[in-house]
Design a protein around this motif. Structure first.
Motif, PDB file in Angstrom:
ATOM      1  N   MET A   1       0.910  -3.137 -12.922  1.00 34.69           N
ATOM      2  CA  MET A   1       0.247  -2.888 -11.657  1.00 34.69           C
ATOM      3  C   MET A   1      -0.117  -1.404 -11.515  1.00 34.69           C
ATOM      4  SD  MET A   1       1.515  -3.913  -7.902  1.00 34.69           S
ATOM      5  CE  MET A   1       0.588  -3.468  -6.481  1.00 34.69           C
ATOM      6  N   ALA A   2       0.716  -0.544 -12.068  1.00 34.57           N
ATOM      7  CA  ALA A   2       0.463   0.895 -11.947  1.00 34.57           C
ATOM      8  C   ALA A   2      -0.872   1.283 -12.573  1.00 34.57           C
ATOM      9  CB  ALA A   2       1.608   1.676 -12.569  1.00 34.57           C
ATOM     10  N   ASP A   3      -1.223   0.676 -13.705  1.00 34.09           N
ATOM     11  CA  ASP A   3      -2.502   0.991 -14.333  1.00 34.09           C
ATOM     12  C   ASP A   3      -3.658   0.597 -13.427  1.00 34.09           C
ATOM     13  OD1 ASP A   3      -1.287   2.027 -16.570  1.00 34.09           O
ATOM     14  OD2 ASP A   3      -1.466   0.191 -17.732  1.00 34.09           O
ATOM     15  N   THR A   4      -3.536  -0.556 -12.790  1.00 36.67           N
ATOM     16  CA  THR A   4      -4.584  -1.022 -11.890  1.00 36.67           C
ATOM     17  C   THR A   4      -4.733  -0.067 -10.712  1.00 36.67           C
ATOM     18  OG1 THR A   4      -4.099  -3.311 -12.486  1.00 36.67           O
ATOM     19  CG2 THR A   4      -5.368  -2.969 -10.489  1.00 36.67           C
ATOM     20  N   ILE A   5      -3.626   0.394 -10.161  1.00 37.61           N
ATOM     21  CA  ILE A   5      -3.677   1.340  -9.048  1.00 37.61           C
ATOM     22  C   ILE A   5      -4.329   2.638  -9.494  1.00 37.61           C
ATOM     23  CG2 ILE A   5      -2.267   2.761  -7.507  1.00 37.61           C
ATOM     24  CD1 ILE A   5      -0.318   0.397  -7.313  1.00 37.61           C
ATOM     25  N   ALA A   6      -3.933   3.143 -10.656  1.00 41.91           N
ATOM     26  CA  ALA A   6      -4.503   4.395 -11.154  1.00 41.91           C
ATOM     27  C   ALA A   6      -6.002   4.268 -11.381  1.00 41.91           C
ATOM     28  CB  ALA A   6      -3.800   4.811 -12.441  1.00 41.91           C
ATOM     29  N   ALA A  33      -6.909   2.866   2.574  1.00 43.24           N
ATOM     30  CA  ALA A  33      -5.694   2.480   3.306  1.00 43.24           C
ATOM     31  C   ALA A  33      -4.962   1.366   2.564  1.00 43.24           C
ATOM     32  CB  ALA A  33      -6.055   2.032   4.722  1.00 43.24           C
ATOM     33  N   ASN A  34      -5.696   0.395   2.054  1.00 42.51           N
ATOM     34  CA  ASN A  34      -5.076  -0.695   1.293  1.00 42.51           C
ATOM     35  C   ASN A  34      -4.449  -0.183   0.007  1.00 42.51           C
ATOM     36  OD1 ASN A  34      -5.702  -2.730   3.130  1.00 42.51           O
ATOM     37  ND2 ASN A  34      -7.687  -3.148   2.193  1.00 42.51           N
ATOM     38  N   LEU A  35      -5.091   0.775  -0.611  1.00 44.03           N
ATOM     39  CA  LEU A  35      -4.544   1.377  -1.824  1.00 44.03           C
ATOM     40  C   LEU A  35      -3.230   2.091  -1.526  1.00 44.03           C
ATOM     41  CD1 LEU A  35      -4.845   2.079  -4.813  1.00 44.03           C
ATOM     42  CD2 LEU A  35      -6.159   4.083  -4.092  1.00 44.03           C
ATOM     43  N   ALA A  36      -3.191   2.843  -0.445  1.00 41.22           N
ATOM     44  CA  ALA A  36      -1.957   3.540  -0.061  1.00 41.22           C
ATOM     45  C   ALA A  36      -0.835   2.539   0.178  1.00 41.22           C
ATOM     46  CB  ALA A  36      -2.201   4.387   1.187  1.00 41.22           C
ATOM     47  N   GLN A  37      -1.166   1.424   0.809  1.00 40.04           N
ATOM     48  CA  GLN A  37      -0.159   0.385   1.050  1.00 40.04           C
ATOM     49  C   GLN A  37       0.322  -0.209  -0.272  1.00 40.04           C
ATOM     50  OE1 GLN A  37      -1.523  -3.041   3.243  1.00 40.04           O
ATOM     51  NE2 GLN A  37       0.534  -3.556   3.903  1.00 40.04           N
ATOM     52  N   ALA A  38      -0.595  -0.456  -1.199  1.00 39.02           N
ATOM     53  CA  ALA A  38      -0.218  -1.012  -2.504  1.00 39.02           C
ATOM     54  C   ALA A  38       0.684  -0.050  -3.266  1.00 39.02           C
ATOM     55  CB  ALA A  38      -1.468  -1.326  -3.325  1.00 39.02           C
ATOM     56  N   GLU A  39       0.373   1.243  -3.186  1.00 45.30           N
ATOM     57  CA  GLU A  39       1.213   2.233  -3.869  1.00 45.30           C
ATOM     58  C   GLU A  39       2.612   2.245  -3.268  1.00 45.30           C
ATOM     59  OE1 GLU A  39      -1.303   5.679  -3.280  1.00 45.30           O
ATOM     60  OE2 GLU A  39      -1.903   5.622  -5.375  1.00 45.30           O
ATOM     61  N   ARG A  40       2.698   2.152  -1.958  1.00 44.89           N
ATOM     62  CA  ARG A  40       4.004   2.140  -1.290  1.00 44.89           C
ATOM     63  C   ARG A  40       4.783   0.883  -1.668  1.00 44.89           C
ATOM     64  NH1 ARG A  40       8.377   4.245  -0.166  1.00 44.89           N
ATOM     65  NH2 ARG A  40       9.358   3.683   1.771  1.00 44.89           N
ATOM     66  N   LEU A  41       4.101  -0.249  -1.714  1.00 46.44           N
ATOM     67  CA  LEU A  41       4.771  -1.491  -2.097  1.00 46.44           C
ATOM     68  C   LEU A  41       5.277  -1.428  -3.534  1.00 46.44           C
ATOM     69  CD1 LEU A  41       2.454  -4.157  -0.437  1.00 46.44           C
ATOM     70  CD2 LEU A  41       4.773  -3.514   0.262  1.00 46.44           C
ATOM     71  N   GLU A  42       4.536  -0.781  -4.409  1.00 43.73           N
ATOM     72  CA  GLU A  42       4.973  -0.628  -5.797  1.00 43.73           C
ATOM     73  C   GLU A  42       6.228   0.238  -5.860  1.00 43.73           C
ATOM     74  OE1 GLU A  42       5.280  -0.994  -9.890  1.00 43.73           O
ATOM     75  OE2 GLU A  42       4.226  -2.211  -8.416  1.00 43.73           O
ATOM     76  N   ILE A  44       8.480   0.554  -3.477  1.00 47.28           N
ATOM     77  CA  ILE A  44       9.561  -0.284  -2.953  1.00 47.28           C
ATOM     78  C   ILE A  44      10.017  -1.273  -4.012  1.00 47.28           C
ATOM     79  CG2 ILE A  44      10.095  -2.105  -1.272  1.00 47.28           C
ATOM     80  CD1 ILE A  44       8.220  -0.563   0.685  1.00 47.28           C
ATOM     81  N   ASN A  45       9.070  -1.867  -4.712  1.00 43.88           N
ATOM     82  CA  ASN A  45       9.382  -2.835  -5.751  1.00 43.88           C
ATOM     83  C   ASN A  45      10.214  -2.194  -6.864  1.00 43.88           C
ATOM     84  OD1 ASN A  45       9.248  -5.432  -6.911  1.00 43.88           O
ATOM     85  ND2 ASN A  45       7.556  -4.786  -8.213  1.00 43.88           N
ATOM     86  N   GLU A  46       9.873  -0.969  -7.248  1.00 48.41           N
ATOM     87  CA  GLU A  46      10.640  -0.262  -8.283  1.00 48.41           C
ATOM     88  C   GLU A  46      12.082  -0.035  -7.822  1.00 48.41           C
ATOM     89  OE1 GLU A  46       8.677   3.328  -9.538  1.00 48.41           O
ATOM     90  OE2 GLU A  46       6.789   2.268  -9.857  1.00 48.41           O
ATOM     91  N   ARG A  47      12.252   0.358  -6.593  1.00 45.59           N
ATOM     92  CA  ARG A  47      13.606   0.584  -6.067  1.00 45.59           C
ATOM     93  C   ARG A  47      14.394  -0.717  -6.013  1.00 45.59           C
ATOM     94  NH1 ARG A  47      12.092   4.908  -1.342  1.00 45.59           N
ATOM     95  NH2 ARG A  47      11.683   6.636  -2.758  1.00 45.59           N
ATOM     96  N   LEU A  48      13.725  -1.793  -5.615  1.00 46.50           N
ATOM     97  CA  LEU A  48      14.408  -3.094  -5.573  1.00 46.50           C
ATOM     98  C   LEU A  48      14.829  -3.550  -6.966  1.00 46.50           C
ATOM     99  CD1 LEU A  48      12.315  -5.020  -2.894  1.00 46.50           C
ATOM    100  CD2 LEU A  48      14.670  -4.187  -2.683  1.00 46.50           C
ATOM    101  N   ARG A  49      14.002  -3.275  -7.969  1.00 45.85           N
ATOM    102  CA  ARG A  49      14.383  -3.617  -9.347  1.00 45.85           C
ATOM    103  C   ARG A  49      15.643  -2.865  -9.753  1.00 45.85           C
ATOM    104  NH1 ARG A  49       8.703  -4.167 -10.743  1.00 45.85           N
ATOM    105  NH2 ARG A  49       8.539  -1.919 -10.973  1.00 45.85           N
TER     106      ARG A  49
END
Length: 67
Positions: A1-6, A33-42, A44-49
């Motif tokens: 997902m990080a590549d897609t965001i970048a 704004a949607n991109l910023a939200q996606a980055e934040r969710l990523e 959060i997802n890393e921390r949850l992992r």
């Protein structure tokens, strides 16, 4: 997902904003704004992992220790 965001960030920031119509400017703002939200969710997802890995190792240790 990080590549897609970048890749998306790169595309969004290469847009010449001076030549956009008002509707296109609104769409770009929404996309950013949607991109910023996606980055934040990523993030959060890393921390949850990481939390999941810690909890999983504790559970395995408890099983091995017979607790």
């Amino acid at each position: 997902m990080a590549d897609t965001i970048a890749e998306t960030v790169e595309l969004l920031y290469t847009i010449d904003q001076e030549n956009l119509t008002p509707d296109q400017q609104i769409a770009l703002g929404t996309a950013l704004a949607n991109l910023a939200q996606a980055e934040r969710l990523e993030q959060i997802n890393e921390r949850l992992r990481g939390i999941h890995q810690v909890l999983n190792s504790w559970a395995m240790k408890a099983t091995v220790d017979g607790r």
